[in-house]
Design a protein around this motif. Structure first.
Motif, short mmCIF file in Angstrom:
data_model
loop_
_atom_site.label_atom_id
_atom_site.label_comp_id
_atom_site.label_asym_id
_atom_site.label_seq_id
_atom_site.Cartn_x
_atom_site.Cartn_y
_atom_site.Cartn_z
N VAL A 9 -4.04 -4.69 8.91
CA VAL A 9 -4.78 -4.32 10.12
C VAL A 9 -5.07 -5.59 10.89
O VAL A 9 -5.50 -6.59 10.32
N ASN A 10 -4.82 -5.56 12.19
CA ASN A 10 -5.05 -6.73 13.04
C ASN A 10 -6.56 -6.89 13.22
O ASN A 10 -7.22 -6.05 13.83
N THR A 11 -7.10 -7.99 12.68
CA THR A 11 -8.57 -8.16 12.70
C THR A 11 -8.99 -9.25 13.69
O THR A 11 -10.01 -9.91 13.52
N LYS A 18 -13.46 -3.27 12.25
CA LYS A 18 -14.02 -1.93 11.99
C LYS A 18 -12.93 -1.01 11.42
O LYS A 18 -13.15 -0.30 10.43
N ARG A 19 -11.73 -1.10 12.03
CA ARG A 19 -10.62 -0.26 11.53
C ARG A 19 -10.32 -0.61 10.07
O ARG A 19 -10.12 0.26 9.23
N LEU A 20 -10.34 -1.90 9.77
CA LEU A 20 -10.04 -2.35 8.40
C LEU A 20 -11.02 -1.74 7.40
O LEU A 20 -10.63 -1.20 6.37
N ARG A 21 -12.29 -1.79 7.74
CA ARG A 21 -13.33 -1.22 6.86
C ARG A 21 -13.11 0.29 6.68
O ARG A 21 -13.21 0.83 5.57
N THR A 54 -5.43 11.20 8.32
CA THR A 54 -6.73 10.54 8.50
C THR A 54 -6.54 9.06 8.81
O THR A 54 -7.12 8.53 9.75
N LEU A 55 -5.70 8.39 8.04
CA LEU A 55 -5.49 6.95 8.24
C LEU A 55 -4.79 6.67 9.57
O LEU A 55 -5.11 5.68 10.25
N SER A 65 -0.25 -1.94 10.58
CA SER A 65 0.89 -1.43 9.81
C SER A 65 0.38 -0.72 8.56
O SER A 65 -0.48 -1.24 7.86
N LEU A 66 0.90 0.46 8.31
CA LEU A 66 0.47 1.28 7.16
C LEU A 66 1.74 1.75 6.45
O LEU A 66 2.65 2.28 7.09
N ARG A 67 1.81 1.50 5.15
CA ARG A 67 3.01 1.88 4.37
C ARG A 67 2.61 2.72 3.17
O ARG A 67 1.61 2.40 2.49
N PHE A 68 3.38 3.78 2.94
CA PHE A 68 3.20 4.65 1.77
C PHE A 68 4.44 4.50 0.90
O PHE A 68 5.57 4.59 1.41
#
Lengths: 96, 96
Positions: A9-11, A18-21, A54-55, A65-68
């Motif tokens: 997550v770009n912090t 906030k998104r990271l949390r 949700t994510l 970036s989100l990976r499953f």
């Protein structure tokens, strides 16, 4: 099945932090944090789709970036850990 | 087979930051960085053992965490990505 969730997550701004949390807070409801941005979750297909939705609402798809990764039901010999903070066996007996 | 390598390196001191660079430098020789501390590598068993030994020499096993996930040969439907910086297909055709 064991689902591995990894994310970046770009912090650079407060919104990103906030998104990271929020991403971590959601993932922790469903499984075990094995590294900073890596969760191992035991999910069926329906639970997985709900968590994905949700994510995906939480992340900024332009910046994050989100990976499953789907490791199936026979996952015990598909995971090796070296070093500190080994995970616990999600299906192992809890001893109090 | 596709091997997913994830790591957390303790970067509280200069030695840790150096370890982090070295781990990434090693992994990038063998595959694709898909997230900050997540690499996807196409390795056979022997190559995997060699890379494990190399990385285990680099990390501090008291402070750092290194995880290997084995996704096998039929991995294309075992990986899903959402958001920025989608990976490339390690076996796809390169267009110049």
């Amino acid at each position: 099945m064991l689902v591995l969730i990894t994310y970046d997550v770009n912090t650079e701004d407060a919104a990103g932090r906030k998104r990271l949390r929020h991403v971590a807070k959601e993932c922790v409801k469903h499984g075990q944090r094995v590294q900073c941005s890596v969760f191992e979750c035991l999910l069926d297909n329906a639970q997985c789709k709900v968590l994905q939705a949700t994510l995906c609402k939480i992340i900024d798809i332009e910046k994050d970036s989100l990976r499953f990764y789907y490791l199936g039901k026979n996952y015990k010999n598909k995971v090796e850990h070296f070093g500190a903070k080994a995970g616990y066996d999600p299906e192992g007996t809890l001893i109090f």
